[in-house]
Design a protein around this motif. Sequence first.
Motif, PDB file in Angstrom:
ATOM      1  N   ILE A   1      49.566 -41.431 -37.751  1.00  0.00           N
ATOM      2  CA  ILE A   1      49.107 -40.863 -39.020  1.00  0.00           C
ATOM      3  C   ILE A   1      48.186 -39.689 -38.718  1.00  0.00           C
ATOM      4  CG2 ILE A   1      47.844 -41.303 -41.162  1.00  0.00           C
ATOM      5  CD1 ILE A   1      48.697 -44.316 -40.725  1.00  0.00           C
ATOM      6  N   ASP A   2      48.582 -38.527 -39.180  1.00  0.00           N
ATOM      7  CA  ASP A   2      47.847 -37.284 -38.968  1.00  0.00           C
ATOM      8  C   ASP A   2      46.776 -37.157 -40.050  1.00  0.00           C
ATOM      9  OD1 ASP A   2      46.911 -34.683 -38.728  1.00  0.00           O
ATOM     10  OD2 ASP A   2      48.891 -33.737 -38.754  1.00  0.00           O
ATOM     11  N   ALA A   3      45.530 -37.440 -39.680  1.00  0.00           N
ATOM     12  CA  ALA A   3      44.385 -37.294 -40.583  1.00  0.00           C
ATOM     13  C   ALA A   3      43.369 -36.373 -39.919  1.00  0.00           C
ATOM     14  CB  ALA A   3      43.781 -38.651 -40.906  1.00  0.00           C
ATOM     15  N   CYS A   4      43.871 -35.271 -39.386  1.00  0.00           N
ATOM     16  CA  CYS A   4      43.068 -34.387 -38.534  1.00  0.00           C
ATOM     17  C   CYS A   4      42.301 -33.314 -39.294  1.00  0.00           C
ATOM     18  CB  CYS A   4      43.968 -33.728 -37.485  1.00  0.00           C
ATOM     19  SG  CYS A   4      44.682 -34.881 -36.301  1.00  0.00           S
ATOM     20  N   GLY A   5      42.198 -33.423 -40.602  1.00  0.00           N
ATOM     21  CA  GLY A   5      41.398 -32.471 -41.366  1.00  0.00           C
ATOM     22  C   GLY A   5      41.914 -31.049 -41.218  1.00  0.00           C
ATOM     23  N   VAL A   6      41.015 -30.108 -40.937  1.00  0.00           N
ATOM     24  CA  VAL A   6      41.421 -28.705 -40.866  1.00  0.00           C
ATOM     25  C   VAL A   6      42.335 -28.418 -39.683  1.00  0.00           C
ATOM     26  CG1 VAL A   6      39.409 -27.845 -42.114  1.00  0.00           C
ATOM     27  CG2 VAL A   6      39.298 -28.094 -39.629  1.00  0.00           C
ATOM     28  N   TRP A   7      42.449 -29.365 -38.748  1.00  0.00           N
ATOM     29  CA  TRP A   7      43.348 -29.221 -37.603  1.00  0.00           C
ATOM     30  C   TRP A   7      44.680 -29.937 -37.822  1.00  0.00           C
ATOM     31  CZ3 TRP A   7      38.215 -30.853 -37.012  1.00  0.00           C
ATOM     32  CH2 TRP A   7      37.332 -29.915 -36.439  1.00  0.00           C
ATOM     33  N   ALA A   8      44.921 -30.461 -39.014  1.00  0.00           N
ATOM     34  CA  ALA A   8      46.118 -31.276 -39.254  1.00  0.00           C
ATOM     35  C   ALA A   8      47.402 -30.511 -38.992  1.00  0.00           C
ATOM     36  CB  ALA A   8      46.103 -31.822 -40.686  1.00  0.00           C
ATOM     37  N   ALA A   9      47.430 -29.226 -39.360  1.00  0.00           N
ATOM     38  CA  ALA A   9      48.634 -28.433 -39.116  1.00  0.00           C
ATOM     39  C   ALA A   9      48.889 -28.256 -37.624  1.00  0.00           C
ATOM     40  CB  ALA A   9      48.520 -27.073 -39.798  1.00  0.00           C
ATOM     41  N   LEU A  10      47.829 -28.102 -36.853  1.00  0.00           N
ATOM     42  CA  LEU A  10      47.983 -27.993 -35.404  1.00  0.00           C
ATOM     43  C   LEU A  10      48.538 -29.279 -34.815  1.00  0.00           C
ATOM     44  CD1 LEU A  10      44.707 -26.152 -34.301  1.00  0.00           C
ATOM     45  CD2 LEU A  10      46.957 -25.167 -34.742  1.00  0.00           C
ATOM     46  N   PHE A  11      48.054 -30.420 -35.320  1.00  0.00           N
ATOM     47  CA  PHE A  11      48.544 -31.688 -34.789  1.00  0.00           C
ATOM     48  C   PHE A  11      49.998 -31.916 -35.184  1.00  0.00           C
ATOM     49  CE2 PHE A  11      49.033 -36.312 -34.565  1.00  0.00           C
ATOM     50  CZ  PHE A  11      48.621 -36.524 -33.253  1.00  0.00           C
ATOM     51  N   ALA A  12      50.367 -31.537 -36.404  1.00  0.00           N
ATOM     52  CA  ALA A  12      51.756 -31.706 -36.843  1.00  0.00           C
ATOM     53  C   ALA A  12      52.717 -30.883 -35.996  1.00  0.00           C
ATOM     54  CB  ALA A  12      51.890 -31.332 -38.319  1.00  0.00           C
ATOM     55  N   GLU A  13      52.219 -29.785 -35.437  1.00  0.00           N
ATOM     56  CA  GLU A  13      53.068 -28.965 -34.569  1.00  0.00           C
ATOM     57  C   GLU A  13      53.484 -29.717 -33.309  1.00  0.00           C
ATOM     58  OE1 GLU A  13      50.851 -25.394 -33.906  1.00  0.00           O
ATOM     59  OE2 GLU A  13      51.355 -24.544 -35.875  1.00  0.00           O
ATOM     60  N   LYS A  14      52.765 -30.768 -32.957  1.00  0.00           N
ATOM     61  CA  LYS A  14      53.112 -31.564 -31.778  1.00  0.00           C
ATOM     62  C   LYS A  14      54.425 -32.316 -31.976  1.00  0.00           C
ATOM     63  CE  LYS A  14      48.268 -32.162 -30.390  1.00  0.00           C
ATOM     64  NZ  LYS A  14      48.321 -31.176 -29.302  1.00  0.00           N
ATOM     65  N   VAL A  15      54.843 -32.484 -33.238  1.00  0.00           N
ATOM     66  CA  VAL A  15      56.152 -33.083 -33.511  1.00  0.00           C
ATOM     67  C   VAL A  15      57.112 -32.045 -34.084  1.00  0.00           C
ATOM     68  CG1 VAL A  15      55.256 -35.418 -33.812  1.00  0.00           C
ATOM     69  CG2 VAL A  15      55.407 -33.899 -35.796  1.00  0.00           C
ATOM     70  N   GLY A  16      56.718 -30.765 -33.982  1.00  0.00           N
ATOM     71  CA  GLY A  16      57.606 -29.684 -34.394  1.00  0.00           C
ATOM     72  C   GLY A  16      57.640 -29.408 -35.872  1.00  0.00           C
ATOM     73  N   TYR A  17      56.581 -29.810 -36.601  1.00  0.00           N
ATOM     74  CA  TYR A  17      56.578 -29.593 -38.054  1.00  0.00           C
ATOM     75  C   TYR A  17      55.455 -28.646 -38.450  1.00  0.00           C
ATOM     76  CZ  TYR A  17      57.196 -30.492 -42.990  1.00  0.00           C
ATOM     77  OH  TYR A  17      57.447 -30.335 -44.326  1.00  0.00           O
ATOM     78  N   SER A  18      55.769 -27.693 -39.339  1.00  0.00           N
ATOM     79  CA  SER A  18      54.767 -26.751 -39.849  1.00  0.00           C
ATOM     80  C   SER A  18      54.193 -27.291 -41.152  1.00  0.00           C
ATOM     81  CB  SER A  18      55.400 -25.371 -40.083  1.00  0.00           C
ATOM     82  OG  SER A  18      55.799 -24.798 -38.855  1.00  0.00           O
ATOM     83  N   LEU A  19      52.971 -27.741 -41.113  1.00  0.00           N
ATOM     84  CA  LEU A  19      52.337 -28.362 -42.263  1.00  0.00           C
ATOM     85  C   LEU A  19      51.745 -27.281 -43.167  1.00  0.00           C
ATOM     86  CD1 LEU A  19      51.887 -31.298 -43.148  1.00  0.00           C
ATOM     87  CD2 LEU A  19      49.642 -31.194 -42.066  1.00  0.00           C
ATOM     88  N   PRO A  20      52.080 -27.282 -44.458  1.00  0.00           N
ATOM     89  CA  PRO A  20      51.693 -26.179 -45.354  1.00  0.00           C
ATOM     90  C   PRO A  20      50.259 -26.281 -45.883  1.00  0.00           C
ATOM     91  CG  PRO A  20      53.011 -27.764 -46.561  1.00  0.00           C
ATOM     92  CD  PRO A  20      52.971 -28.241 -45.136  1.00  0.00           C
ATOM     93  N   MET A  21      49.295 -25.913 -45.052  1.00  0.00           N
ATOM     94  CA  MET A  21      47.890 -25.944 -45.448  1.00  0.00           C
ATOM     95  C   MET A  21      47.121 -24.954 -44.595  1.00  0.00           C
ATOM     96  SD  MET A  21      46.472 -29.291 -43.463  1.00  0.00           S
ATOM     97  CE  MET A  21      45.063 -28.409 -42.822  1.00  0.00           C
ATOM     98  N   ALA A  22      45.960 -24.535 -45.103  1.00  0.00           N
ATOM     99  CA  ALA A  22      45.120 -23.599 -44.365  1.00  0.00           C
ATOM    100  C   ALA A  22      43.646 -23.950 -44.562  1.00  0.00           C
ATOM    101  CB  ALA A  22      45.375 -22.167 -44.832  1.00  0.00           C
ATOM    102  N   PRO A  23      42.828 -23.753 -43.533  1.00  0.00           N
ATOM    103  CA  PRO A  23      41.382 -23.970 -43.672  1.00  0.00           C
ATOM    104  C   PRO A  23      40.748 -22.878 -44.537  1.00  0.00           C
ATOM    105  CG  PRO A  23      42.077 -24.055 -41.358  1.00  0.00           C
ATOM    106  CD  PRO A  23      43.206 -23.459 -42.141  1.00  0.00           C
ATOM    107  N   VAL A  24      39.970 -23.297 -45.531  1.00  0.00           N
ATOM    108  CA  VAL A  24      39.326 -22.376 -46.470  1.00  0.00           C
ATOM    109  C   VAL A  24      37.835 -22.708 -46.538  1.00  0.00           C
ATOM    110  CG1 VAL A  24      39.294 -21.521 -48.849  1.00  0.00           C
ATOM    111  CG2 VAL A  24      41.463 -22.216 -47.807  1.00  0.00           C
ATOM    112  N   ARG A  25      37.013 -21.677 -46.615  1.00  0.00           N
ATOM    113  CA  ARG A  25      35.559 -21.903 -46.663  1.00  0.00           C
ATOM    114  C   ARG A  25      35.131 -22.548 -47.976  1.00  0.00           C
ATOM    115  NH1 ARG A  25      31.686 -16.800 -45.890  1.00  0.00           N
ATOM    116  NH2 ARG A  25      32.528 -16.218 -47.932  1.00  0.00           N
TER     117      ARG A  25
END
Length: 411
Positions: free
Chosen positions: A199-223
């Motif tokens: 379960i990917d609950a990596c917060g602002v790094w979640a998209a980076l972690f999803a890339e480990k299984v080859g998936y581009s997660l549609p989110m971006a870190p915002v201030r």
Amino acid sequence: MDTFDHVIVGGGIMGASIAYHLMQKGARSVLLLERNELASAASCQAAGLVLQASTKPSKTPLAKLTIDTLLHLEEELAESVGYHMVGSLRIAASEKCAIELDAMAKDAASRNIPIEWPDLSDIRQMVPWLDISNIQKTAFLPSDGYIDPYLLTISYANAARARGAVIRTRTNVCGVVKDAEKVVGVLTDHGPIACGTVIDACGVWAALFAEKVGYSLPMAPVRSHYWIIQPDRTYGGEHPVTILPDVAAYTRPEVGGLVLGVQEANSVTFNARNLPEDLSGFSPTLGEEHWDILANAYEDLSQFFPAIENAHFSSYICGLSSYTPDGEILLGPVPGISGFYVAAGDCGSGITLSAGIGDAIADLALEQTPQFNMEPFRPDRFGPVDPHGDHFRELCAAARASKSRQIISHS
């Protein structure tokens, strides 16, 4: 080699809540991994608002479950989780916001969330410092409030651990092991771990972690950011959280002072690939530019909060939230990869939605049917995206800026 049924990656409020709900629902073995310490990133920097109704009705039942869960947690742990049930005052000073407020109230009432319609006299008693001359309509949700997000995260984690979950900090997950298109384990800096779900609950790094299984997660870190106003008898004491969508702002009590949050018209985004692994020494704001942001909002804020002209600001807190282009969270399985689930893109509502998110992901991981409509939260709803590209990040920034913004005219 260690073996667990479920491995959660990320020790923020989402990861801790998921661990708790998995154990609550009877999971046999759960491991929560965090590369730093629990609640050491976005969770500890949040303003801690718990608001059950918003312009996104899909989120309301998740938020309601959080309120209910706070009470159960206190009973289970035999200690306070620090929830201040002061209620929230939703204020509309324009026709557009009044229409939005009516829709929110209807949604809340349909879900048995208490809601009241205070008159001007009631509002003066609730929030004496508030200038009510521009108000068209106000609703009060008495079970809303605010909480220390760090304490809530630790409470979820303690309750999960008491039920048998294993929590390991200072453990970095550097890979996901697959057999064909099925998750079978993770690789950590302390060795491999076999598991049935990740379960990917990596917060602002979640998209980076999803890339480990080859998936581009549609989110971006915002201030995201807020200011703390020093204690003053003018606005001290416990009173409702005030939500001011016409000027894109909110307040909540803070030990005799106020927390003041102001949304930016042009929110700053970040490429997740450029973020450090530990945010403790990272600031999304450069130098003293935050004072310019606050100064630009003064005229609008003073229409509701005249005392701001003499307020003394003691602190500025800035952090990162994860946003999606439509302002909805990312919650559910990643298509084409069995056993990999995502809980991310909280859109500034991670504290409010924490129990709902944990409950839903726990059901999915246990192959049960969630009690919520999961369609609005599907991670694949945008199709293929580049979450690190400038265009996509601009869409996420726009979602942040329009979360609740309509500036009233100065006539």
